[in-house]
Design an enzyme around this catalytic site. Structure first.
Site, PDB file in Angstrom:
ATOM      1  N   GLU A  76       0.785  -1.242   0.019  1.00 23.71           N
ATOM      2  CA  GLU A  76       0.132  -0.120   0.157  1.00 23.71           C
ATOM      3  C   GLU A  76       0.700   1.295   0.068  1.00 23.71           C
ATOM      4  O   GLU A  76       1.850   1.417   0.706  1.00 23.71           O
ATOM      5  CB  GLU A  76      -0.882   0.055   1.151  1.00 23.71           C
ATOM      6  CG  GLU A  76      -1.902   1.224   1.130  1.00 23.71           C
ATOM      7  CD  GLU A  76      -2.887   1.189   2.524  1.00 23.71           C
ATOM      8  OE1 GLU A  76      -4.129   1.554   2.150  1.00 23.71           O
ATOM      9  OE2 GLU A  76      -2.489   0.883   3.531  1.00 23.71           O
TER      10      GLU A  76
ATOM     11  N   ASN B  29      -3.014  -5.885   5.182  1.00 25.29           N
ATOM     12  CA  ASN B  29      -3.096  -7.053   4.305  1.00 25.29           C
ATOM     13  C   ASN B  29      -4.255  -8.322   4.822  1.00 25.29           C
ATOM     14  O   ASN B  29      -4.187  -8.659   5.889  1.00 25.29           O
ATOM     15  CB  ASN B  29      -1.717  -7.928   4.021  1.00 25.29           C
ATOM     16  CG  ASN B  29      -0.865  -6.774   3.972  1.00 25.29           C
ATOM     17  OD1 ASN B  29      -0.547  -5.870   3.091  1.00 25.29           O
ATOM     18  ND2 ASN B  29       0.267  -7.020   4.939  1.00 25.29           N
TER      19      ASN B  29
ATOM     20  N   GLU C 192      -6.048  -2.599  12.404  1.00 22.64           N
ATOM     21  CA  GLU C 192      -5.736  -3.449  11.323  1.00 22.64           C
ATOM     22  C   GLU C 192      -6.935  -4.536  11.169  1.00 22.64           C
ATOM     23  O   GLU C 192      -7.358  -4.942  10.086  1.00 22.64           O
ATOM     24  CB  GLU C 192      -4.570  -3.942  11.526  1.00 22.64           C
ATOM     25  CG  GLU C 192      -3.389  -3.154  11.574  1.00 22.64           C
ATOM     26  CD  GLU C 192      -3.324  -2.146  10.569  1.00 22.64           C
ATOM     27  OE1 GLU C 192      -3.847  -2.111   9.558  1.00 22.64           O
ATOM     28  OE2 GLU C 192      -2.858  -0.996  10.926  1.00 22.64           O
TER      29      GLU C 192
ATOM     30  N   HIS D 221     -10.105  -3.087   9.462  1.00 16.31           N
ATOM     31  CA  HIS D 221      -9.844  -3.127   7.916  1.00 16.31           C
ATOM     32  C   HIS D 221     -10.295  -4.066   7.211  1.00 16.31           C
ATOM     33  O   HIS D 221     -10.565  -4.326   6.173  1.00 16.31           O
ATOM     34  CB  HIS D 221      -8.383  -2.864   7.811  1.00 16.31           C
ATOM     35  CG  HIS D 221      -8.089  -1.537   7.695  1.00 16.31           C
ATOM     36  ND1 HIS D 221      -8.577  -0.369   6.866  1.00 16.31           N
ATOM     37  CD2 HIS D 221      -6.983  -0.752   8.212  1.00 16.31           C
ATOM     38  CE1 HIS D 221      -7.988   0.653   6.939  1.00 16.31           C
ATOM     39  NE2 HIS D 221      -7.130   0.542   7.888  1.00 16.31           N
TER      40      HIS D 221
END
Length: 713
Positions: free
Chosen positions: A182, A320, A353, A356
């Site tokens: 990213e 990820n 995270e 996400h």
């Protein structure tokens, strides 16, 4: 997460790469055709002239084989990409950066036969693009397969497929390879359509030495012994996702694992010497993933979630899908050495995270101009999730401080709108800042307070379900939230109208439904409003203006926000609401009051100035009974009064008068905010050797501090 600046765009003329003739050993292939090898520079013009890729060709599935060599610090790769054609073309444009392409073909299937043709490869470094020039037209509705063989060096920076090292307790230096894609670095690891909207499935194979292990987004389904010294791991097919979420690691890491309530395997990976510091992160991740599955009412779609602590990692962490990566200090916790603030930091980063995995991975912004949809929401969900799963960490106080920090940046003329047009990688990188993260979280918190928590949550669930595995824009979220407000009965269903107030004092059904118009004022223009309040009897006169500070600031015109004002008064601690949509307005109170406090709980992203004797009334309130308003309200008054001093709206003596009450304060945030404002003043006086002024200030503060000592001192 904090991301490294990208290199400036490469410059250079169009160059044509040498293309080798591909040999296809598929015994089913018929009518095999090969092209002549093409070499030289500038023999053909690059067929595309825009930074964004064309939509003529869409990727469907990537088959990737990567073989990193941790001794030579190089890697080879083979990418087979299934594509579908939306508009007839004779070229395939995709991204590639620092990859040495040695072979490229396009294959088309006709019944049971395959036709494979060698293609010319053109490179255009300024846009980090390559073009595969087919000798035949690619027809609409047909599927083709692009195959590209290449090699590259492992990156020496912290993005792309890069080299990382660590030192063992015995002093041995060990090498591993990890990824950080990213926003625009997947193209440094494999040729790809490296934009968020080009979602596809991925089948990944990694070759490694037997002493190492390989990780990727999905679990390993099998491994093959290629040679005594080489193993090939085959990972399961991924869900549909954007290229920047692809990840793989080759290392000698160790792990600890647990299962969530719903059967998801959670593992924490770290260098062997630090595996005893992984237990806290593992427990926190299990608890947080369980929370999100319940909150979003959508099961986590992968069978596992790995959290890996990378020794060399510039970002705080990266989301990820199925393989989140972290700086070691953002994941590892040593009960004997780490502090309480370390525990809070680690918990919040993991919460960010994992949020996400739904908001960003499952539903992804269409383009980087709406990065805040990913990052602002994940930042906001840190506080929602941690406040419930780890109440002992008191994360609510931390959130308020972050909003103050965001406003410091957003008050400058150099700020930018939350949603800002961007094109090239350098511009995209600049979006990863406090405006996208902290301001994004603060305006979402304001919106939740505006709609109420239940409607807000219902709207998010609708949004995630409707757009799963797709890409969205701002208005898609606003429409889902507006639709949720209808389902819950609209504005009147949860904001009861006070009949004694003016007709515009509370949200109407129309106002609740027009979430898009309201939120566009907060996302499409920079900064935030200063609301000036003037009380005249029962009438409260309101005026908004763009709050700016700094030597380069000047009065702004044309800035107007839809401000969801909240307030309490000396006569009522029930939160009242008023939607300020014009430059000036008047709200009518049911009776005259001694004081009025706006922005209850500091849930709104604006500051307030109380004209006439408004500040004096609040100063008297704090002196006589500061607990009549919440600690967040007290912290916001301290923040606001000093902000107004900084732009010349108030004298410093007024701010100091308000701060006198702090000797009775027992809550963290007002004390911290007071220290944040006062300590720089004393440091400035010390730096300038202003001992007399410093002593006079101390005497002034001491002489004005009256009343009995506080029990909480």
């Amino acid at each position: 997460s904090i991301f490294i600046p990208f290199d400036l765009l490469l410059s250079g003329a169009v160059c044509v790469l040498n293309v080798a003739v591909s040999v296809n050993n598929d015994h089913n292939s018929k009518n095999r055709e090969t092209a002549d090898v093409v070499s030289g520079n500038g023999s053909k013009p690059f067929p595309w002239d825009k930074m964004r890729l064309p939509k003529h060709v869409i990727p469907v599935h990537y088959d990737l084989l990567l073989h990193p060599n941790l001794t030579t610090l190089t890697f080879t790769g083979f990418a087979r990409i299934e594509i579908t054609v939306n508009q007839q073309t004779s070229s395939v444009i995709l991204h590639s950066k620092h990859l040495q392409i040695t072979r490229a073909t396009i294959q088309r299937r006709m019944g049971n036969s395959h036709t494979e043709k060698e293609v010319m490869v053109l490179e255009y470094p300024p846009f980090e693009q390559i073009a595969l020039l087919a000798a035949f037209p690619l027809h609409v509705g047909q599927n083709y397969t692009v195959s590209i063989e290449y090699s590259a060096n492992l990156s020496e920076s912290f993005h792309g497929f890069y080299k990382s090292t660590y030192r063992t307790q015995e002093g041995e230096v060990r090498v591993l390879a990890s990824t950080q894609f990213e926003p625009t670095a997947a193209r440094m690891a494999f040729p790809c359509f490296d934009e968020p909207s080009f979602k596809a499935r991925f089948s990944i194979k990694i070759r490694r030495e037997p002493k190492h292990l390989a990780l990727s987004n999905m679990p390993i389904v099998k491994f093959v012994n290629v040679a005594d010294w080489l193993v090939e791991d085959h990972f399961d097919v991924s869900v549909k996702m954007s290229t920047y979420l692809v990840a793989f690691i080759v290392s000698d890491f160790k792990s600890v694992s647990k299962m969530t309530t719903s059967g998801i395997k959670i593992s924490v990976y770290t260098v062997p010497d630090k595996i005893n510091q992984a237990d806290y992160a593992l427990d926190a991740a299990v608890k947080l993933l369980d929370f999100y599955e319940n909150y979003f009412s959508i099961p986590y779609p992968l069978p596992k979630q790995d959290l890996a602590a990378i020794p060399d990692f510039q970002s705080g962490a990266m989301e990820n899908w199925g393989l989140t990566t972290y700086r070691e200090s953002a994941l590892l916790y040593d009960p004997e050495k780490s502090s309480a603030s370390n525990k809070l930091w680690i918990t919040m980063i993991i919460a960010h995270e994992l949020a996400h995995q739904w908001f960003g991975n499952l539903v992804t912004m269409e383009w980087w101009n709406d990065l805040w949809l990913n990052e602002g929401f994940a930042k906001f969900m840190e506080y929602v999730s941690v406040s419930i799963t780890h109440p002992d960490l008191k994360v609510e106080d931390y959130f308020l401080g972050k909003c103050f920090d965001a406003m410091e940046v957003d008050a400058l003329n150099s700020s930018h709108p939350v949603s800002t047009p961007v094109e090239d990688p350098a511009q995209i990188q600049e979006m990863f800042d406090d405006v996208s993260y902290e301001k994004g979280a603060c305006i979402l918190n304001m919106l939740r307070d505006y709609l109420n928590a239940d409607v807000f949550k219902a709207g998010l669930v609708q949004y995630l379900r409707k757009y799963s595995y797709q890409n969205t824009k701002n208005e898609d979220l606003w429409n889902s939230l507006a639709h949720a407000s209808i389902s819950w009965g609209g504005g009147d269903g949860f904001c009861t109208r006070n009949q004694q107030t003016s007709s515009s004092a509370h949200w109407t059904r129309r106002e609740i439904l027009d979430v898009t118009t309201m939120m566009n004022t907060w996302t499409l223009q920079k900064g935030f409003p200063l609301v000036t309040v003037t009380v005249k009897g029962k009438n409260v006169h309101l005026q908004q203006e763009h709050y700016m500070k700094g030597s380069d600031s000047s009065p702004s015109t044309g800035y107007l926000w839809h401000v969801p004002l909240t307030y309490i008064t000396s006569k009522s601690d029930t939160v009242q609401r008023f939607l300020l949509t014009t430059k000036t307005d008047v709200l009518i109170l049911p009776e005259e009051v001694e004081w009025i406090k706006f922005n209850v709980g500091m849930n709104g992203y604006y500051i307030v100035h109380y004209e006439n004797d408004g500040w004096d009334a609040l100063i008297s309130l704090l002196k006589e009974n500061h607990t009549a308003i919440s600690s967040n309200d007290r912290a916001s008054l301290i923040n606001n009064v000093f902000q107004l001093v900084s732009i010349g709206k108030l004298s410093v003596s007024k701010a100091l008068d308000l701060s006198l009450y702090l000797k009775h304060e027992s809550q963290i945030m007002p004390v911290f905010q007071g220290m944040n404002e006062l300590i720089p003043m004393y440091k400035l006086m010390e730096k300038r050797d202003m001992d007399d002024v410093e002593n006079q200030l101390k005497v002034r503060q001491k002489s004005k501090c009256s009343g009995p000592p506080s029990d909480h001192r």
